[in-house]
Design a protein around this motif. Structure first.
Motif, PDB file in Angstrom:
ATOM      1  N   HIS A 185      -2.566   4.200  -5.089  1.00 28.61           N
ATOM      2  CA  HIS A 185      -1.507   4.605  -5.429  1.00 28.61           C
ATOM      3  C   HIS A 185      -0.308   3.556  -5.758  1.00 28.61           C
ATOM      4  O   HIS A 185       0.598   3.825  -6.284  1.00 28.61           O
ATOM      5  CB  HIS A 185      -0.863   6.072  -4.658  1.00 28.61           C
ATOM      6  CG  HIS A 185      -1.798   7.101  -4.525  1.00 28.61           C
ATOM      7  ND1 HIS A 185      -2.097   7.898  -5.661  1.00 28.61           N
ATOM      8  CD2 HIS A 185      -2.484   7.363  -3.603  1.00 28.61           C
ATOM      9  CE1 HIS A 185      -2.624   8.904  -4.973  1.00 28.61           C
ATOM     10  NE2 HIS A 185      -3.268   8.619  -3.694  1.00 28.61           N
TER      11      HIS A 185
ATOM     12  N   ASN B  84      -3.735   1.417 -10.142  1.00 30.45           N
ATOM     13  CA  ASN B  84      -2.335   1.984 -10.633  1.00 30.45           C
ATOM     14  C   ASN B  84      -1.344   0.823 -10.447  1.00 30.45           C
ATOM     15  O   ASN B  84      -0.227   1.352 -10.750  1.00 30.45           O
ATOM     16  CB  ASN B  84      -2.028   3.385 -10.043  1.00 30.45           C
ATOM     17  CG  ASN B  84      -2.881   4.380 -10.352  1.00 30.45           C
ATOM     18  OD1 ASN B  84      -2.776   4.700 -11.684  1.00 30.45           O
ATOM     19  ND2 ASN B  84      -3.548   4.895  -9.451  1.00 30.45           N
TER      20      ASN B  84
ATOM     21  N   LYS C 281       1.844   0.973  -7.126  1.00 29.89           N
ATOM     22  CA  LYS C 281       2.271   0.597  -8.287  1.00 29.89           C
ATOM     23  C   LYS C 281       3.175  -0.978  -8.284  1.00 29.89           C
ATOM     24  O   LYS C 281       3.167  -1.536  -9.286  1.00 29.89           O
ATOM     25  CB  LYS C 281       3.512   1.497  -8.670  1.00 29.89           C
ATOM     26  CG  LYS C 281       2.934   2.986  -9.134  1.00 29.89           C
ATOM     27  CD  LYS C 281       3.715   3.861  -9.851  1.00 29.89           C
ATOM     28  CE  LYS C 281       3.109   5.075 -10.203  1.00 29.89           C
ATOM     29  NZ  LYS C 281       2.170   4.974 -11.057  1.00 29.89           N
TER      30      LYS C 281
ATOM     31  N   THR D 117       5.863   5.963   1.382  1.00 35.92           N
ATOM     32  CA  THR D 117       5.487   5.471  -0.073  1.00 35.92           C
ATOM     33  C   THR D 117       5.864   3.920  -0.191  1.00 35.92           C
ATOM     34  O   THR D 117       5.632   3.232  -1.513  1.00 35.92           O
ATOM     35  CB  THR D 117       6.215   6.169  -0.976  1.00 35.92           C
ATOM     36  OG1 THR D 117       7.698   6.474  -0.906  1.00 35.92           O
ATOM     37  CG2 THR D 117       5.837   7.750  -1.136  1.00 35.92           C
ATOM     38  N   SER D 118       6.728   3.396   0.470  1.00 36.83           N
ATOM     39  CA  SER D 118       7.305   2.040   0.552  1.00 36.83           C
ATOM     40  C   SER D 118       7.104   1.334   1.861  1.00 36.83           C
ATOM     41  O   SER D 118       7.755   1.874   3.021  1.00 36.83           O
ATOM     42  CB  SER D 118       8.704   2.171   0.143  1.00 36.83           C
ATOM     43  OG  SER D 118       9.358   0.611   0.274  1.00 36.83           O
TER      44      SER D 118
ATOM     45  N   CYS E 199      -0.575   6.553   0.567  1.00 42.00           N
ATOM     46  CA  CYS E 199       0.094   6.898  -0.534  1.00 42.00           C
ATOM     47  C   CYS E 199       1.278   5.960  -0.838  1.00 42.00           C
ATOM     48  O   CYS E 199       2.164   6.326  -1.590  1.00 42.00           O
ATOM     49  CB  CYS E 199       0.669   8.300  -0.155  1.00 42.00           C
ATOM     50  SG  CYS E 199      -0.415   9.444   0.184  1.00 42.00           S
TER      51      CYS E 199
ATOM     52  N   LYS F 215       3.257   3.405  -2.677  1.00 40.38           N
ATOM     53  CA  LYS F 215       3.402   3.100  -3.992  1.00 40.38           C
ATOM     54  C   LYS F 215       4.200   1.476  -3.974  1.00 40.38           C
ATOM     55  O   LYS F 215       4.006   0.858  -5.038  1.00 40.38           O
ATOM     56  CB  LYS F 215       4.410   4.032  -4.690  1.00 40.38           C
ATOM     57  CG  LYS F 215       3.658   5.435  -4.950  1.00 40.38           C
ATOM     58  CD  LYS F 215       4.847   6.389  -5.517  1.00 40.38           C
ATOM     59  CE  LYS F 215       4.031   7.738  -5.708  1.00 40.38           C
ATOM     60  NZ  LYS F 215       4.918   8.461  -6.456  1.00 40.38           N
TER      61      LYS F 215
END
Length: 438
Positions: free
Chosen positions: A221, A242, A223, A177-178, A200, A202
């Motif tokens: 996904h 997003n 952010k 995610t990072s 995925c 973010k």
């Protein structure tokens, strides 16, 4: 300390800022030795002092090789969740002539080296950071991403710095995610694979990633994104439905395309863009702009009615003039305005020749921060007073004053402002030399 509960000792050992100390703790007692293998985090960095000692003829035989130290630390560690290894930033000051071309003792993205330790701890690993030694890694293309993706099936956070990476053999990493890639050499097709195999993400940080001509980010996904484009690409495209927070620094792309409808916080540094295409920012609240052509840049924005906080400046004192009227035409609902030294200077110069027309948006403004590098006291006071007459709800004005103006001049300026407008809370600060002007 041995009287402490074992879980607390493990927690303390896991928080050591330098895991080289972990090896020394193993010599303290059997308890420490046993519990040291239960640590959840290892952080190991080669300092400049260690590097120089490993090169000096009189000390190099006394220094344990860095890679050996890491292997020893992770050997038989069954509970590691985080590993952070690399060279200290101070090694960036090492001269090229002082580096042996063929050495690989600090080539940390070397697949052969990583294979020695990563598979043994990959099962539980959640975070991995590798900061390579650029002199040893820049001319060796590493396939470490392929190795990481093949064995780290629960990895959430990955950082790789100072390396030339290959994406050949990359496997999908749906748990990641990072991702941070800093001072990395890639190609456009490599970035496309990042989009495809890390779906995925973010959080994405691309800092000084070179070799890109028409880079595109396409992540559903995502952010938060921090992207510093190190070269001058033909175009820069971001598709992130997003995406909420974006920091983007470009040199001079021919086009900039943003499809980021959820954007709330946007920091943009841009010389200029021939084409600036956006589908609108319906949720944008906080905007920071830095450009040599602020006037044209803000006019290229779609309706900025949602923007509440605006910070703007130019990296150079000479730039295209712009007026506060233009600012409030584009951003009529501002409650906070921060003008860097160049922006304030140009706005004041425009006021001296054209005056300051009233705008409905000015009545919404509550706070101004002004950075001042020069003061023509009569003109500056006239400009400030005109702003306060138009901005009837302004309650706070902060003056960030550069040292060349002088304390007495600054003090007199603020005193006259306070006397003329006691309804306003006045803040002022004499900045130090070299302090940022935004």
């Amino acid at each position: 300390m041995e009287e402490l509960p074992p879980s607390l000792i493990v927690d303390i050992l896991s928080r050591l800022t330098d895991s080289a100390e972990l090896g020394r703790c193993r010599l303290v007692s059997k308890t420490f030795n046993s519990l040291s293998y239960e640590v959840r985090s290892v952080r190991l960095f080669c300092t400049l002092s260690r590097y120089l000692k490993s090169r000096a003829p009189e000390t190099k035989f006394l220094v344990t090789p860095f890679k050996t130290v890491l292997n020893t630390l992770v050997c038989d560690s069954q509970f590691l969740e985080s590993v952070s290894i690399g060279v200290d930033k101070s090694l960036g000051n090492v001269e090229y002539d002082d580096v042996e071309d063929e050495s690989d003792d600090l080539y940390l993205t070397d697949v052969r080296f990583v294979k020695e330790w990563l598979p043994r701890i990959a099962e539980r690993l959640r975070s991995l950071s590798v900061s390579d030694f650029w002199f040893q890694s820049c001319w060796r293309k590493s396939e470490v991403l392929s190795l990481i993706s093949s064995c780290c099936h629960t990895l959430h956070k990955l950082e790789v710095k100072n390396a030339w990476l290959s994406v050949d053999g990359l496997n999908p990493m749906p748990t990641l995610t990072s991702l941070t890639l800093e001072f990395i050499r890639l190609d456009d097709e490599d970035l496309n694979k990042v989009n495809n195999f890390f779906p995925c993400l973010k959080v994405l940080n691309l800092i000084g990633v070179g070799g890109l001509k028409e880079p595109k980010i396409h992540l559903l996904h995502l952010k938060t994104c921090h992207w510093t484009v190190s070269n001058a690409p033909l175009s820069v495209t971001i598709f992130g439905p997003n995406l909420v927070n974006l920091t983007l620094k470009c040199v001079k792309p021919q086009s900039l395309v943003l499809e980021t409808p959820s954007l709330s916080d946007f920091h943009l540094t841009l010389e200029e863009a021939n084409e600036f295409k956006v589908k609108g920012f319906p949720h944008l609240k906080n905007l920071q702009l830095q450009s040599v052509d602020l006037c044209n840049l803000i006019c290229m924005f779609p309706s900025g009615r949602t923007v509440k906080k605006l910070t703007m400046n130019s990296p150079h004192q000479k730039m295209t003039r712009f007026s506060l009227e233009t600012v409030f035409d584009v951003f009529p609902n501002l409650t906070y305005l921060n003008l860097g030294a160049s922006a304030w200077m140009q706005a004041e110069d425009y006021f001296v020749t054209r005056g300051l027309g009233g705008r409905i948006g000015m009545k919404v403004l509550k706070e101004i921060v002004a950075h001042m590098v020069t003061v023509n006291e009569d003109a500056t006071l006239s400009f400030i007073f005109s702003i306060l007459d138009k901005c009837t709800n302004l309650s706070v004005m902060a003056l960030m004053i550069y040292p060349q103006i002088g304390f007495l001049t600054a003090s007199d300026l603020v005193s006259r402002c306070r006397t003329a407008y006691p309804r306003v809370t006045w803040k002022w600060e004499m900045l130090k030399e070299g302090k940022a002007n935004v």
